[in-house]
Scaffold this active site. Structure first.
Site, PDB file in Angstrom:
ATOM      1  N   HIS A   1      45.297  -0.649  17.503  1.00 50.42           N
ATOM      2  CA  HIS A   1      46.432  -0.259  18.308  1.00 50.42           C
ATOM      3  C   HIS A   1      46.428  -1.586  19.556  1.00 50.42           C
ATOM      4  O   HIS A   1      46.975  -1.445  20.444  1.00 50.42           O
ATOM      5  CB  HIS A   1      45.466   0.974  19.846  1.00 50.42           C
TER       6      HIS A   1
ATOM      7  N   ASP B   1      45.575   4.618   8.966  1.00 52.46           N
ATOM      8  CA  ASP B   1      45.264   5.052   9.653  1.00 52.46           C
ATOM      9  C   ASP B   1      46.703   6.457  10.371  1.00 52.46           C
ATOM     10  O   ASP B   1      47.414   7.038  10.226  1.00 52.46           O
ATOM     11  CB  ASP B   1      45.317   4.673  11.433  1.00 52.46           C
TER      12      ASP B   1
ATOM     13  N   HIS C   1      46.783   7.873  13.219  1.00 54.25           N
ATOM     14  CA  HIS C   1      47.196   7.403  14.105  1.00 54.25           C
ATOM     15  C   HIS C   1      48.627   6.111  14.130  1.00 54.25           C
ATOM     16  O   HIS C   1      48.540   5.491  13.101  1.00 54.25           O
ATOM     17  CB  HIS C   1      46.269   7.293  15.414  1.00 54.25           C
TER      18      HIS C   1
ATOM     19  N   ASP D   1      40.508   8.651   9.330  1.00 52.52           N
ATOM     20  CA  ASP D   1      40.911  10.405  10.039  1.00 52.52           C
ATOM     21  C   ASP D   1      42.337  10.463   9.270  1.00 52.52           C
ATOM     22  O   ASP D   1      42.363  11.990  10.164  1.00 52.52           O
ATOM     23  CB  ASP D   1      40.576   8.999  11.558  1.00 52.52           C
TER      24      ASP D   1
HETATM   25  C1  6XA Z   1      42.954   8.910  21.666  1.00 55.82           C
HETATM   26  C2  6XA Z   1      42.588   9.149  20.421  1.00 55.82           C
HETATM   27  C3  6XA Z   1      42.458   7.946  20.399  1.00 55.82           C
HETATM   28  C4  6XA Z   1      42.459   7.694  18.180  1.00 55.82           C
HETATM   29  C5  6XA Z   1      42.267   6.140  18.170  1.00 55.82           C
HETATM   30  C6  6XA Z   1      42.229   5.611  16.752  1.00 55.82           C
HETATM   31  N1  6XA Z   1      41.335   8.771  22.686  1.00 55.82           N
HETATM   32  N2  6XA Z   1      42.653   5.057  16.012  1.00 55.82           N
HETATM   33  O1  6XA Z   1      41.557   6.702  15.604  1.00 55.82           O
HETATM   34  O2  6XA Z   1      43.930   5.314  15.306  1.00 55.82           O
HETATM   35 ZN    ZN Z   2      43.463   6.985  13.946  1.00 56.20          ZN
END
Ligand code: 6XA
Ligand code: ZN
Length: 347
Positions: free
Chosen positions: A163, A199, A201, A288
């Site tokens: 991110h 991932d 996200h 995840d």
């Molecule tokens: C909001 C979720 C953050 C996602 C982090 C993550 N606090 N990104 O696993 O791949």
């Molecule tokens: Zn993630």
């Protein structure tokens, strides 16, 4: 497969993050890496190596110098504001939204923290800079190892990275480890590098970093941003811009996606990477997508991850795995190592 690991990751240990309107204990904890390490050792899956130290200029291939300066000095500034801050993590609370200026660097610390971030879920702690650099070192060393001829390497980086953009943190990420690895492969003479982000996200930082480039192809399978974090990027119509048009591929999937649907998307992703003619692959290895993950919504099972590794090996490319998310701490080791073992079995 050699794993690059640096124990300094544990210096980044946030206390609380903002989640659905309240401060909750951080999901992104050092135990995640300890669990992967324990499983690697239990299965004797190759050597563990501490990476060499890369200096700050190695990070400016991806990150803006003023952002790196901010991260390097942020903790000292935070504590200088109030000595009591030494016991509290720093979280941003104000951001330059639409119509506000981002071209001036404010003197105020809270303002700079907002300028260089996009959420309040990523606490900055006394050890964040040390840990983030240690994680980046793992990714750079893994890329170097593969550039020198290894079939694969695993960067057990923490905090995660996908991110983080050129000049912002968020989503638990400060330095973009996968982007640093991809750029390092380019700098070592690999002409075409593909990044496969699995991932849960969308890796908004990685996409943004390479969005106008034709030499680094980004593909991501992730929860549909219409309902899933990071919400504001990751749609299928984002295909790149300028010279990079056609070199960005988003495959958003609905919450509840199972392995049958997910693995069809993975097959499509790998076909696109093959079509691109990649000479090396960087995998943003988030776990995840697991059915037991506390903050995500896919339903992959532990045994599925062996098949994920096998499918990735089928691309036949020198591959750098970079650890990203995955918060079911008791299973993150089994699942991550299943990917690596599946990969090795199929090589
Ligand atoms: C909001 C979720 C953050 C996602 C982090 C993550 N606090 N990104 O696993 O791949
Ligand atoms: Zn993630």
């Amino acid at each position: 497969m050699i794993t690059f690991h640096n124990p300094h990751h544990a210096q980044h240990q946030g206390q609380f993050e903002m989640f659905r309107g309240q401060l909750v204990p951080c999901f992104e904890v050092p135990a995640r890496v300890d669990d992967v390490l324990a499983e690697l050792q239990r299965r004797k899956l190759g050597e563990l190596r501490t990476p060499e130290r890369f200096d700050v200029p190695a990070l400016t291939t991806i990150h803006a110098p003023r952002y790196l300066d901010f991260l390097a000095g942020a903790w000292a500034e935070w504590v200088a504001l109030d000595p009591a801050n030494a016991a509290r993590d720093a979280l941003p609370s104000v951001w330059p939204g639409r119509t506000l200026r981002t071209d001036v660097l404010p003197a105020n610390f809270a303002a700079r923290m907002g300028l260089f971030s996009f959420d309040a879920g990523s606490p900055l702690t006394s050890g964040t800079w040390v840990a983030a650099r240690a994680g980046a070192d793992c990714a750079l060393a893994a890329a170097q190892h593969v550039a020198q001829g290894a079939r694969s390497a695993f960067a057990l980086s923490r905090p995660p990275g996908h991110h983080a953009g050129a000049d912002f943190f968020g989503g638990y990420c400060f330095l973009n480890n996968a982007a640093l690895a991809a750029q390092h492969l380019r700098d070592q003479g690999v002409a075409r590098v593909a990044i496969l982000d699995i991932d849960y996200h969308h890796g908004n930082g990685t996409q943004a970093i390479f969005y106008d480039r034709a030499d680094v192809h980004y593909t991501s399978l992730h929860g549909d941003p219409d309902t899933e974090y990071p919400f504001f990027l990751g749609y299928a119509d984002e295909r790149g811009t300028g010279a990079g048009l056609g070199f960005n591929c988003n495959l958003p999937l609905p919450r509840g996606t199972d392995f049958a649907l997910w693995s069809t998307a993975l097959k499509n992703a790998l076909q696109g990477i093959d079509h691109f003619g990649a000479q090396a692959l960087v995998v943003s290895l988030g776990i995840d997508t697991y059915e037991g993950d506390p903050i995500s919504g896919f339903t992959l099972k532990s045994e599925d991850y062996l098949r994920v590794g096998q499918a990735i090996a089928g691309a036949g490319l020198p591959t750098v795995f970079v650890f990203e998310g995955g918060y079911a701490v008791a299973e993150v080791g089994i699942n991550a190592v299943n990917v690596l073992e599946g990969f090795e079995q199929a090589c």
